[in-house]
Design a protein around this motif. Structure first.
Motif, PDB file in Angstrom:
ATOM      1  N   GLY A  76       0.691  -1.165  -0.404  1.00 56.93           N
ATOM      2  CA  GLY A  76       0.084  -0.459   0.448  1.00 56.93           C
ATOM      3  C   GLY A  76       0.634   1.613   0.019  1.00 56.93           C
ATOM      4  N   GLY A  77       2.560   1.093  -0.246  1.00 57.42           N
ATOM      5  CA  GLY A  77       2.730   2.360   0.088  1.00 57.42           C
ATOM      6  C   GLY A  77       3.379   3.230  -1.167  1.00 57.42           C
ATOM      7  N   PHE A  78       3.727   4.398  -1.268  1.00 54.01           N
ATOM      8  CA  PHE A  78       3.690   5.231  -2.562  1.00 54.01           C
ATOM      9  C   PHE A  78       5.109   5.257  -1.694  1.00 54.01           C
ATOM     10  CE2 PHE A  78      -0.591   3.655  -3.288  1.00 54.01           C
ATOM     11  CZ  PHE A  78      -0.147   3.551  -5.015  1.00 54.01           C
ATOM     12  N   ILE A  79       6.101   6.827  -3.214  1.00 53.29           N
ATOM     13  CA  ILE A  79       6.560   7.646  -2.616  1.00 53.29           C
ATOM     14  C   ILE A  79       6.759   8.278  -3.830  1.00 53.29           C
ATOM     15  CG2 ILE A  79       9.243   8.166  -2.644  1.00 53.29           C
ATOM     16  CD1 ILE A  79       9.757   5.280  -1.512  1.00 53.29           C
ATOM     17  N   VAL A  80       6.330  10.105  -3.336  1.00 54.33           N
ATOM     18  CA  VAL A  80       5.967  11.145  -3.861  1.00 54.33           C
ATOM     19  C   VAL A  80       7.020  12.230  -4.598  1.00 54.33           C
ATOM     20  CG1 VAL A  80       3.595  10.440  -4.850  1.00 54.33           C
ATOM     21  CG2 VAL A  80       4.375  12.056  -3.282  1.00 54.33           C
ATOM     22  N   ALA A  81       7.134  12.658  -5.447  1.00 57.40           N
ATOM     23  CA  ALA A  81       8.226  14.064  -4.982  1.00 57.40           C
ATOM     24  C   ALA A  81       8.020  15.534  -5.758  1.00 57.40           C
ATOM     25  CB  ALA A  81       9.744  13.692  -5.707  1.00 57.40           C
ATOM     26  N   VAL A  82       7.381  15.957  -5.299  1.00 54.32           N
ATOM     27  CA  VAL A  82       7.053  17.555  -5.392  1.00 54.32           C
ATOM     28  C   VAL A  82       8.851  19.177  -5.679  1.00 54.32           C
ATOM     29  CG1 VAL A  82       4.880  16.686  -5.398  1.00 54.32           C
ATOM     30  CG2 VAL A  82       5.680  18.232  -3.927  1.00 54.32           C
ATOM     31  N   PRO A  83       8.385  19.561  -6.394  1.00 50.04           N
ATOM     32  CA  PRO A  83       9.316  20.858  -6.149  1.00 50.04           C
ATOM     33  C   PRO A  83       8.663  21.429  -5.652  1.00 50.04           C
ATOM     34  CG  PRO A  83       8.298  20.732  -8.628  1.00 50.04           C
ATOM     35  CD  PRO A  83       7.675  19.911  -8.152  1.00 50.04           C
ATOM     36  N   GLU A  84       9.608  22.465  -5.158  1.00 51.11           N
ATOM     37  CA  GLU A  84       9.121  22.907  -3.438  1.00 51.11           C
ATOM     38  C   GLU A  84       7.574  23.826  -3.702  1.00 51.11           C
ATOM     39  OE1 GLU A  84      12.667  25.605  -2.022  1.00 51.11           O
ATOM     40  OE2 GLU A  84      11.370  26.119  -0.210  1.00 51.11           O
ATOM     41  N   GLU A  85       8.025  24.759  -4.722  1.00 47.06           N
ATOM     42  CA  GLU A  85       7.157  25.313  -4.805  1.00 47.06           C
ATOM     43  C   GLU A  85       5.534  24.681  -4.759  1.00 47.06           C
ATOM     44  OE1 GLU A  85       9.530  25.151  -6.848  1.00 47.06           O
ATOM     45  OE2 GLU A  85       8.187  24.842  -9.034  1.00 47.06           O
ATOM     46  N   ARG A  86       5.514  23.485  -4.981  1.00 41.27           N
ATOM     47  CA  ARG A  86       4.111  22.864  -5.050  1.00 41.27           C
ATOM     48  C   ARG A  86       3.991  22.307  -3.201  1.00 41.27           C
ATOM     49  NH1 ARG A  86       4.924  19.339  -9.734  1.00 41.27           N
ATOM     50  NH2 ARG A  86       5.063  20.829 -11.358  1.00 41.27           N
ATOM     51  N   TRP A  87       4.567  22.452  -2.632  1.00 40.46           N
ATOM     52  CA  TRP A  87       4.582  22.158  -1.231  1.00 40.46           C
ATOM     53  C   TRP A  87       3.591  22.288  -0.415  1.00 40.46           C
ATOM     54  CZ3 TRP A  87       6.181  17.801   1.408  1.00 40.46           C
ATOM     55  CH2 TRP A  87       5.888  17.774   2.346  1.00 40.46           C
ATOM     56  N   ASP A  88       2.945  23.224  -0.686  1.00 39.30           N
ATOM     57  CA  ASP A  88       1.180  23.695   0.202  1.00 39.30           C
ATOM     58  C   ASP A  88       0.414  22.928  -0.442  1.00 39.30           C
ATOM     59  OD1 ASP A  88       3.468  25.101   1.832  1.00 39.30           O
ATOM     60  OD2 ASP A  88       2.749  26.876   0.533  1.00 39.30           O
ATOM     61  N   ASP A  89       0.577  22.508  -1.951  1.00 42.65           N
ATOM     62  CA  ASP A  89      -0.471  21.883  -3.052  1.00 42.65           C
ATOM     63  C   ASP A  89      -0.527  20.639  -2.116  1.00 42.65           C
ATOM     64  OD1 ASP A  89      -1.175  24.535  -3.933  1.00 42.65           O
ATOM     65  OD2 ASP A  89      -0.456  23.926  -5.561  1.00 42.65           O
ATOM     66  N   LEU A  90       0.975  19.933  -2.090  1.00 45.48           N
ATOM     67  CA  LEU A  90       0.548  18.744  -1.713  1.00 45.48           C
ATOM     68  C   LEU A  90       0.109  18.106  -0.558  1.00 45.48           C
ATOM     69  CD1 LEU A  90       2.064  15.862  -3.224  1.00 45.48           C
ATOM     70  CD2 LEU A  90       3.911  16.667  -1.023  1.00 45.48           C
ATOM     71  N   GLN A  91       0.461  19.615   0.236  1.00 43.38           N
ATOM     72  CA  GLN A  91       0.160  19.414   1.759  1.00 43.38           C
ATOM     73  C   GLN A  91      -1.203  19.220   1.934  1.00 43.38           C
ATOM     74  OE1 GLN A  91       2.810  21.963   3.407  1.00 43.38           O
ATOM     75  NE2 GLN A  91       3.067  20.421   4.857  1.00 43.38           N
ATOM     76  N   GLU A  92      -1.855  20.090   1.068  1.00 43.46           N
ATOM     77  CA  GLU A  92      -3.150  20.421   1.172  1.00 43.46           C
ATOM     78  C   GLU A  92      -3.787  18.655   0.610  1.00 43.46           C
ATOM     79  OE1 GLU A  92      -4.723  23.818  -0.230  1.00 43.46           O
ATOM     80  OE2 GLU A  92      -6.704  23.018  -1.058  1.00 43.46           O
ATOM     81  N   ALA A  93      -3.323  18.463  -0.476  1.00 46.88           N
ATOM     82  CA  ALA A  93      -4.309  16.562  -1.118  1.00 46.88           C
ATOM     83  C   ALA A  93      -4.488  16.074  -0.214  1.00 46.88           C
ATOM     84  CB  ALA A  93      -3.342  17.027  -2.160  1.00 46.88           C
ATOM     85  N   LEU A  94      -2.620  16.560   0.785  1.00 51.38           N
ATOM     86  CA  LEU A  94      -2.633  15.502   1.887  1.00 51.38           C
ATOM     87  C   LEU A  94      -3.255  14.709   2.741  1.00 51.38           C
ATOM     88  CD1 LEU A  94       1.153  14.926   0.692  1.00 51.38           C
ATOM     89  CD2 LEU A  94      -0.625  12.740   0.312  1.00 51.38           C
ATOM     90  N   SER A  95      -4.154  16.302   3.124  1.00 53.07           N
ATOM     91  CA  SER A  95      -4.687  16.575   4.597  1.00 53.07           C
ATOM     92  C   SER A  95      -5.164  15.253   4.685  1.00 53.07           C
ATOM     93  CB  SER A  95      -4.846  17.180   4.270  1.00 53.07           C
ATOM     94  OG  SER A  95      -6.858  17.932   3.741  1.00 53.07           O
ATOM     95  N   GLY A  96      -5.617  14.429   5.722  1.00 55.18           N
ATOM     96  CA  GLY A  96      -6.148  13.617   6.583  1.00 55.18           C
ATOM     97  C   GLY A  96      -5.424  11.727   6.094  1.00 55.18           C
ATOM     98  N   PHE A  97      -4.559  12.168   5.950  1.00 61.53           N
ATOM     99  CA  PHE A  97      -3.792  10.902   5.486  1.00 61.53           C
ATOM    100  C   PHE A  97      -2.569  10.936   6.278  1.00 61.53           C
ATOM    101  CE2 PHE A  97      -6.671  11.206   2.081  1.00 61.53           C
ATOM    102  CZ  PHE A  97      -6.218   9.688   1.252  1.00 61.53           C
ATOM    103  N   ALA A  98      -1.543   9.945   6.013  1.00 63.17           N
ATOM    104  CA  ALA A  98      -0.350   9.354   7.353  1.00 63.17           C
ATOM    105  C   ALA A  98       0.546  10.002   6.016  1.00 63.17           C
ATOM    106  CB  ALA A  98      -0.701   8.470   7.690  1.00 63.17           C
ATOM    107  N   TYR A  99       1.393  10.807   6.440  1.00 58.71           N
ATOM    108  CA  TYR A  99       2.303  10.220   5.564  1.00 58.71           C
ATOM    109  C   TYR A  99       3.554  11.325   5.816  1.00 58.71           C
ATOM    110  CZ  TYR A  99       1.540  15.794   4.781  1.00 58.71           C
ATOM    111  OH  TYR A  99       1.552  17.306   5.423  1.00 58.71           O
TER     112      TYR A  99
END
Lengths: 734, 220
Positions: A676-699
């Motif tokens: 069930g695990g994944f690894i993803v990578a994003v540029p720093e400028e998308r970090w806030d968006d990523l955090q928002e997308a991940l809200s409610g999930f353990a990461y």
């Protein structure tokens, strides 16, 4: 030979012979007995697996054709559909690896062609014994050459697949080939024969003695004697295959065919009887009209020959001239060998006389064996794993490099570079990623394909392993950004007449079915290969799943390689549950196959996979990889290698991992596995968006890409160069 | 501009080439092997694949196909002809290009992206490139190991007729040769497949630099 010896030599049991007597109400002649023998083989008749296969979910919103046809079909959108199927060619490949593998590819291409689809992608799942045995090296080399030899020449790209080595496959390799074809939904054809008086036309190669009784051969254990059955193995001609594909597609385009069927196992017998049984009609075959490449062939031999590159079509009499003309244009043979009749029988004529006649239904309905499902003792013995007895590595750099260089984890480039993976100019994501991605020309649509198998896992826990196999395929498609829609499978097991293999088969099917239901990915086609045994015993129970997913916008996809310096790397959906039970680390570093691998939590997995897919689809993430064999550290290493960027774990992160998911053990934290695990990578400028997308999930944010080293706390510190040297193995020793 | 694509039995990059011709903005024209007719095209691509199953030798049977008669005339009259992969093999068998293509040195099929350098822009198929420009192009072949005798190799080098050269040789080719042209410079044979990298969705349009050269009409 008395009658009992005769039917026994054809592979029929006393019970089956009595059943034939009962059905026919008379004794069959030799020809008729031959028809039953091939059609009632396990390979064609599924007599041991049929009661279990009914468990698979087979329907869904995208499904246009479920099991029972030459291939399953799903709708993609914009009027497009995909036809796909996977099939095994294990037994032929064990005795004649080049031709066995080549004709496996040819056969699966024709299955897809029979639906009217243009074959556009091939994948294959391969299993061999370890390469320290010369025989295994030979089988591996020749199987890969055979797949390339056929697929490259026929011009269908081989875009993915997998290879694994384990002692359990020594002498009994697995060669499972999958083909995907593309078709307009309105152009789908079916194989049912229709219209009394319509003509039955054999297209393609002439018929010879090759492959006679291949179906019965594939339904027996491999033994010393198998070597003498080399002549049961068919010989492929990809050039003829290519012309046959082009000719059939043209015939369909011109509307010249009523129905179409490929000739695979059991040759004309199975094709004609299946076409007749499905259409509720009879078919008469005049064997004298079958073009032969050898002299003196008996009617029975002509009927069951498995000569390759042949298709059977039903044609209205007034169109036969045009069919013959087109066949000539493409340089392939066409012969009217029979007609559709109303008597419901497969009737064979020679010299104007009826030499055999059997109701087509009887041939299609092999007897079914329901066996007792009982749990074999080995399962409990192997499940005990005491971690205290597993010593910690002294050098984690060495452990990582040993994992990366192992034939089961190292780069597959030496295999897939022998396959043309770009012909057709549709391959968007090339081999080496989690799944292949293909585009559909003239649209923004794409589709992704993966094949996965987890033999060791299924051996240790058949039901959990079956579910995990489907889950792995679902993850692989999700992390390229595709929405999984359906799957095909190939069930490779030992003898169903024995306790353990039958139990494994039943439980694997249960696990796969539960996962398919949870993920909404029905099983639309498939194949069963039993009796995968040698004198050394049965293979690992190895169901292979080939899953297909859809991308609405093919330009939005992700690949595993790190893309930029300074990207922020996050682990999602994995951590607390990791385990060394049944892991690659345990087998590769400690030589142990034991424990009970983590059972996938299907609902939780689906949520995480769907999230990752959504992040790819929305354009937020272009770098994603699932965590699989070797655990988190190997997955991150693979991403670094694929992209050519190093990564350093955050200060204190390694210690947190060891104390947390490692429960004090660094090897468990680094190389432990769970589903069930994944690894993803994003540029720093998308970090806030990523955090928002991940809200409610353990990461877990693990670190930043950059440099040319891989550093994890004070335990791992290796250069990309060292990792590359370990990883970029030539599996053929060249 | 009308660009013909020769189709032999067993050609399997014919559809890809026709599609790429569309991508480059020209009119694709199918040239069937059994018709001795070039249909008044302005240029011809002999595509990749396994013409006649590569039986006997790659290209050895295709060169006797009916379409080859007018194609050879067209080539000798200075018409632009590009042989890609199997097409290159066909053109050497037809003696429109010197040398031969042998089995890869490691006896394995090789499919990967390789870096090549454009050595000559003085052909209708490379005039749109910069001299010395490096391109990443896919190769996929069993017989890409270019061979010619010493004298021919010297002639090719002296006359600047090596068109593309591998930076890292994937198949054992003499002088790392990936493509050559004839004396008239209008006939070019290359092992890499430009049509496979002629679309942004496939990750690269570098191949169009080669294919579009012919549109510029740089006749030599």
């Amino acid at each position: 030979m008395n009658i009992q010896e005769t039917y026994a030599s054809l592979g029929l049991s006393d019970y089956e012979y009595d059943r034939i007597l009962e059905l026919l109400g008379r004794a069959p002649n030799f020809l008729e007995l031959s028809l039953f023998s091939v059609m009632w083989s396990e390979h064609c008749g599924y007599k041991n697996s049929r009661p279990l296969l009914g468990r698979f979910p087979s329907d869904g919103p995208c499904v246009l054709q479920g099991p029972g046809e030459n291939a399953g079909v799903v709708e993609v959108g914009d009027g497009w559909a995909l036809a796909f199927k996977m099939e095994s060619h294990n037994h032929p490949s064990a005795v004649e690896p080049y031709e066995g593998a080549a004709t496996g590819v040819g056969g699966i291409i024709r299955d897809v062609l029979a639906m009217g689809a243009r074959p556009v992608a091939l994948l294959n799942s391969l299993r061999f014994g370890p390469l320290d045995e010369e025989r295994n090296r030979y089988l591996f080399r020749e199987v890969v050459a055979g797949i390339g030899g056929y697929g490259n020449a026929i011009g269908v790209p081989t875009v993915g697949g997998e290879v694994e080595l384990s002692r359990s496959y020594s002498g009994n390799p697995l060669v499972n080939a999958m083909c995907v074809g593309l078709i307009r939904t309105e152009d789908l054809v079916r194989s049912r024969a229709q219209g009394e008086g319509n003509l039955v036309v054999l297209l393609g190669s002439k018929t010879g003695r090759d492959g006679i009784h291949g179906a019965t051969f594939a339904s027996d254990e491999l033994s010393e004697e198998s070597e003498s059955r080399r002549s049961n193995v068919q010989v492929g001609d990809p050039f003829m295959g290519k012309m046959l594909v082009e000719c059939c597609l043209k015939l369909l385009e011109e509307g010249l065919l009523v129905s179409l069927q490929d000739l695979g196992a059991a040759g004309i017998t199975s094709s004609a009887s299946e076409m007749a049984a499905k259409g509720g009609v009879g078919i008469e075959i005049e064997v004298d009209k079958v073009p032969l490449r050898e002299e003196g062939m008996e009617p029975a031999e002509i009927m069951i020959s498995e000569s390759q590159e042949r298709m059977l079509a039903v044609v209205e009499p007034e169109k036969i001239g045009q069919v013959a003309e087109l066949a000539e244009h493409y340089g392939i043979g066409s012969a009217v060998i029979g007609r559709v009749a109303d008597h419901g029988e497969l009737r064979i004529l020679s010299g104007g006389e009826v030499v055999g006649s059997v109701p087509a239904d009887y041939l299609a309905e092999a007897p079914v064996y329901e066996r007792e499902i009982s749990r074999p003792a080995y399962l409990d013995e192997l499940r005990e794993l005491n971690l205290d007895e597993i010593s910690l590595p002294e050098d984690y750099n060495a452990a990582l490099l040993a994992l990366l260089s192992h034939p089961n984890l190292c780069s597959r480039h030496s295999v897939f570079e022998q396959y043309d993976h770009q012909v057709g100019t549709n391959t968007v994501v090339l081999p080496g990623a989690d799944a292949a991605v293909m585009r559909i020309k003239g649209t923004s649509l794409g589709f992704a394909i993966t094949t996965d198998g987890r033999g060791r896992h299924c051996y240790l826990d058949p039901e959990g392993g079956g579910a995990a196999t489907v889950a792995e395929a679902y993850r692989n498609l999700s992390c390229v950004g595709a929405e999984p829609v359906a799957l095909t499978d190939c069930l490779n097991f030992g003898s169903p007449e024995k306790q353990a293999p039958y139990y494994q088969l039943a439980r694997c099917i249960e696990g796969m079915s539960r996962a398919s239901e949870a993920f909404g990915t029905p099983v639309v086609s498939g194949n069963v290969s039993l009796y995968n045994e040698t004198s050394r015993g049965a293979i690992y129970p190895t169901p292979i799943v080939g899953m297909v997913g859809i991308l609405k916008d093919v330009s939005r996809h992700a690949t595993p390689g790190f893309k930029r310096e300074g990207d922020m790397v996050v682990v999602i959906g994995s951590g607390p549950g990791v385990s060394l039970d049944g892991s690659d680390y345990l087998e590769i570093i400690h030589g142990k196959v034991a424990g009970r691998p983590v059972e996938p939590d299907l609902a939780a997995e689906k949520r995480v996979a769907d999230l990752v897919r959504e992040m790819v689809r929305s354009g937020l993430v272009d770098t994603a990889h699932d965590i699989s064999g070797g655990g988190e550290i190997v997955a991150v290493a693979e991403m670094a290698l694929a992209g050519g960027f190093g990564i350093e774990y955050e200060e204190g992160e390694a210690e947190r991992m060891v104390a947390g998911q490692g429960r004090g053990r660094a090897d468990l934290a680094f190389f432990g596995e769970e589903s069930g695990g994944f690894i993803v990578a994003v540029p720093e400028e998308r970090w806030d968006d990523l955090q928002e997308a991940l809200s409610g999930f353990a990461y877990d944010y693990i670190g930043c890409t950059g440099g040319d080293r891989f550093k994890v706390g004070n335990l791992i510190n290796v250069s990309l160069e060292e990792m590359r040297e370990a990883y970029e193995q030539d599996l053929f020793g060249g | 501009m009308r660009i013909g694509v020769a189709i032999f039995p067993g050609s399997n990059c014919d559809r890809d080439a026709l599609f790429a011709v569309e991508q480059m903005g020209a009119d694709p024209v199918e040239l069937w092997h059994a018709d001795a007719d070039l249909k008044a095209v302005d240029a011809v691509i002999v595509p990749g694949g396994f013409s006649y199953g590569d039986y006997l030798r790659p290209g050895a049977i295709a060169r006797f196909a009916k379409v080859m008669g007018p194609l050879e005339e067209f080539a000798r009259a200075g018409g632009p002809v590009l042989g890609i992969c199997n097409g290159f093999q066909v053109l050497t068998e037809a003696h429109l290009l010197p040398g031969a293509l042998l089995r890869n040195i490691d006896m394995r099929f090789v499919c990967r992206r390789v870096r090549v350098r454009v050595e000559s822009t003085e052909t209708p198929w490379t005039s749109g490139c910069e001299s010395g420009e490096e391109l990443m192009l896919p190769v996929a072949h069993n017989e890409g190991n270019y061979f010619a005798d010493e004298a021919t190799l010297k002639e090719l080098e002296d006359e600047g007729r090596v068109v593309l050269r591998y930076l890292k040789n994937p198949n054992g080719s003499a002088n790392d040769i990936a493509g050559v042209c004839n004396e008239g410079r209008n006939v070019v044979g290359i092992m890499p497949h430009p049509e496979r990298v002629s679309d942004p969705v496939l990750g690269s349009e570098k191949g169009l630099k080669i294919l579009r050269s012919v549109l510029v009409g740089a006749r030599i």
